[in-house]
Design a protein around this motif. Structure first.
Motif, PDB file in Angstrom:
ATOM      1  N   ILE A 182       0.824  -1.209   0.000  1.00 24.78           N
ATOM      2  CA  ILE A 182       0.000   0.000   0.000  1.00 24.78           C
ATOM      3  C   ILE A 182       0.860   1.261   0.000  1.00 24.78           C
ATOM      4  O   ILE A 182       0.564   2.231  -0.692  1.00 24.78           O
ATOM      5  CB  ILE A 182      -0.932  -0.008   1.234  1.00 24.78           C
ATOM      6  N   ILE A 183       1.935   1.238   0.784  1.00 25.16           N
ATOM      7  CA  ILE A 183       2.845   2.379   0.908  1.00 25.16           C
ATOM      8  C   ILE A 183       4.252   1.906   0.548  1.00 25.16           C
ATOM      9  O   ILE A 183       4.657   0.820   0.965  1.00 25.16           O
ATOM     10  CB  ILE A 183       2.846   2.924   2.355  1.00 25.16           C
ATOM     11  N   PRO A 184       5.023   2.681  -0.221  1.00 30.26           N
ATOM     12  CA  PRO A 184       6.403   2.277  -0.502  1.00 30.26           C
ATOM     13  C   PRO A 184       7.185   2.063   0.795  1.00 30.26           C
ATOM     14  O   PRO A 184       7.090   2.866   1.723  1.00 30.26           O
ATOM     15  CB  PRO A 184       6.974   3.457  -1.302  1.00 30.26           C
ATOM     16  N   CYS A 185       7.938   0.980   0.852  1.00 29.70           N
ATOM     17  CA  CYS A 185       8.680   0.630   2.066  1.00 29.70           C
ATOM     18  C   CYS A 185      10.164   0.490   1.773  1.00 29.70           C
ATOM     19  O   CYS A 185      10.562   0.143   0.662  1.00 29.70           O
ATOM     20  CB  CYS A 185       8.207  -0.717   2.616  1.00 29.70           C
ATOM     21  N   ILE A 186      10.958   0.726   2.784  1.00 29.48           N
ATOM     22  CA  ILE A 186      12.335   0.254   2.791  1.00 29.48           C
ATOM     23  C   ILE A 186      12.599  -0.320   4.177  1.00 29.48           C
ATOM     24  O   ILE A 186      11.932   0.034   5.150  1.00 29.48           O
ATOM     25  CB  ILE A 186      13.376   1.348   2.458  1.00 29.48           C
ATOM     26  N   ARG A 187      13.571  -1.207   4.241  1.00 29.62           N
ATOM     27  CA  ARG A 187      13.946  -1.778   5.529  1.00 29.62           C
ATOM     28  C   ARG A 187      15.225  -1.123   6.036  1.00 29.62           C
ATOM     29  O   ARG A 187      16.203  -0.989   5.300  1.00 29.62           O
ATOM     30  CB  ARG A 187      14.163  -3.286   5.412  1.00 29.62           C
ATOM     31  N   LYS A 188      15.201  -0.723   7.282  1.00 31.27           N
ATOM     32  CA  LYS A 188      16.400  -0.254   7.970  1.00 31.27           C
ATOM     33  C   LYS A 188      16.914  -1.434   8.781  1.00 31.27           C
ATOM     34  O   LYS A 188      16.163  -2.043   9.546  1.00 31.27           O
ATOM     35  CB  LYS A 188      16.076   0.935   8.872  1.00 31.27           C
ATOM     36  N   CYS A 189      18.193  -1.776   8.606  1.00 33.90           N
ATOM     37  CA  CYS A 189      18.724  -2.991   9.225  1.00 33.90           C
ATOM     38  C   CYS A 189      18.588  -2.980  10.745  1.00 33.90           C
ATOM     39  O   CYS A 189      18.271  -4.011  11.353  1.00 33.90           O
ATOM     40  CB  CYS A 189      20.188  -3.178   8.850  1.00 33.90           C
ATOM     41  N   CYS A 190      18.849  -1.840  11.353  1.00 39.46           N
ATOM     42  CA  CYS A 190      18.787  -1.722  12.812  1.00 39.46           C
ATOM     43  C   CYS A 190      17.585  -0.876  13.213  1.00 39.46           C
ATOM     44  O   CYS A 190      16.943  -0.247  12.375  1.00 39.46           O
ATOM     45  CB  CYS A 190      20.071  -1.091  13.349  1.00 39.46           C
ATOM     46  N   ARG A 191      17.318  -0.843  14.496  1.00 41.27           N
ATOM     47  CA  ARG A 191      16.203  -0.051  15.000  1.00 41.27           C
ATOM     48  C   ARG A 191      16.493   1.442  14.900  1.00 41.27           C
ATOM     49  O   ARG A 191      17.614   1.847  14.610  1.00 41.27           O
ATOM     50  CB  ARG A 191      15.905  -0.434  16.456  1.00 41.27           C
ATOM     51  N   SER A 192      15.470   2.225  15.173  1.00 40.49           N
ATOM     52  CA  SER A 192      15.639   3.672  15.203  1.00 40.49           C
ATOM     53  C   SER A 192      16.702   4.038  16.235  1.00 40.49           C
ATOM     54  O   SER A 192      16.785   3.424  17.307  1.00 40.49           O
ATOM     55  CB  SER A 192      14.306   4.335  15.565  1.00 40.49           C
ATOM     56  N   GLN A 193      17.525   5.018  15.896  1.00 38.53           N
ATOM     57  CA  GLN A 193      18.610   5.477  16.771  1.00 38.53           C
ATOM     58  C   GLN A 193      19.680   4.407  16.991  1.00 38.53           C
ATOM     59  O   GLN A 193      20.367   4.393  18.011  1.00 38.53           O
ATOM     60  CB  GLN A 193      18.067   5.955  18.127  1.00 38.53           C
ATOM     61  N   GLU A 194      19.826   3.512  16.015  1.00 42.45           N
ATOM     62  CA  GLU A 194      20.905   2.526  16.037  1.00 42.45           C
ATOM     63  C   GLU A 194      21.575   2.489  14.671  1.00 42.45           C
ATOM     64  O   GLU A 194      20.958   2.818  13.653  1.00 42.45           O
ATOM     65  CB  GLU A 194      20.380   1.121  16.362  1.00 42.45           C
ATOM     66  N   ILE A 195      22.854   2.083  14.655  1.00 41.19           N
ATOM     67  CA  ILE A 195      23.553   1.813  13.406  1.00 41.19           C
ATOM     68  C   ILE A 195      24.265   0.471  13.552  1.00 41.19           C
ATOM     69  O   ILE A 195      24.285  -0.124  14.638  1.00 41.19           O
ATOM     70  CB  ILE A 195      24.566   2.926  13.041  1.00 41.19           C
ATOM     71  N   MET A 196      24.874   0.000  12.469  1.00 36.02           N
ATOM     72  CA  MET A 196      25.609  -1.254  12.505  1.00 36.02           C
ATOM     73  C   MET A 196      27.073  -0.962  12.828  1.00 36.02           C
ATOM     74  O   MET A 196      27.769  -0.303  12.052  1.00 36.02           O
ATOM     75  CB  MET A 196      25.501  -1.968  11.159  1.00 36.02           C
TER      76      MET A 196
END
Length: 220
Positions: free
Chosen positions: A67-81
């Motif tokens: 319904i809405i364009p999506c992308i996946r962020k690997c980590c949670r909000s306020q996190e990086i790898m």
């Protein structure tokens, strides 16, 4: 009568298990507590019709990315790898550019255009970390519809459940706050002829560039 009931129950369960769900579960959100309206479910202002939700273990999942364009962020909000693990750090992927093919669009900030799903699951596929800052063949383009375009790869386009994007701080790969992608490898990424051939054993993947015989190893 009992035999008829048991037969009906078996057919119902069999069909429920074999019925193809309308989207990968990794791209679905829990809408069990949504508001019912006729045969649709409304959650957070989004209307999920019958073709865009399914039930698993008494939980209703809505196919938000249909319904809405999506992308996946690997980590949670306020996190990086950081060194292959998600760790707290204030980051919004603010430098992520959105493209139409290889042409940059004016879509900014990206998170106002896409629905964000926080996940790096690739099962049962293996994963590979792209390093576009070191290898131009790893150059990627996140598209307006949420797909990933890799011009130098046989697969070319990868759906949102086949990759996730993140800020990476991985010393081993010379990555310091680099925006990149974890790619979920397909079977034809290993065997299909093209610009690159990928060979993997366990969690290790070797990218072999046919043109100049160079190789790179990745682990993620």
């Amino acid at each position: 009568m009992l035999v008829l009931y048991v037969t009906f129950l078996f057919v119902y369960v069999y069909n429920a298990r074999c019925e193809k769900v309308p989207c990968p579960k990794v791209l679905a959100v829990n809408i069990t507590d949504g508001t019912r309206s006729d045969n649709s479910i409304i959650k957070d202002g989004v209307i999920f019709d019958q073709q865009n939700y399914f039930v698993t273990n008494n939980t209703i999942f809505g196919c938000i990315c249909n319904i809405i364009p999506c992308i996946r962020k690997c980590c949670r909000s306020q996190e990086i790898m950081i060194n292959r693990r998600c760790a707290p750090r204030n980051s919004t992927l603010s430098s992520l550019a959105i493209y139409n093919g290889t042409l940059a669009t004016n879509i900014t900030p990206y998170y106002e255009h896409f629905y964000l799903i926080y996940s790096k699951k690739c099962k049962p596929r293996r994963k590979m970390l792209l390093r576009p800052h070191l290898d131009t063949s790893n150059k990627f383009y996140v598209q307006e519809n949420g797909t990933l375009f890799l011009p130098r790869y046989a697969g070319k386009y990868y759906k949102p459940d086949e990759y996730c994007v993140e800020v990476f701080d991985v010393q081993q790969y010379e990555m310091k706050d680099v925006v990149s992608v974890i790619l979920c490898l397909r079977e034809d990424d290993f065997v299909k002829p093209g610009h690159h051939r990928l060979l993997c054993t366990g969690m290790f993947c070797m990218q072999k560039r046919i043109a100049n015989k160079t190789t790179h190893w990745f682990k993620i």
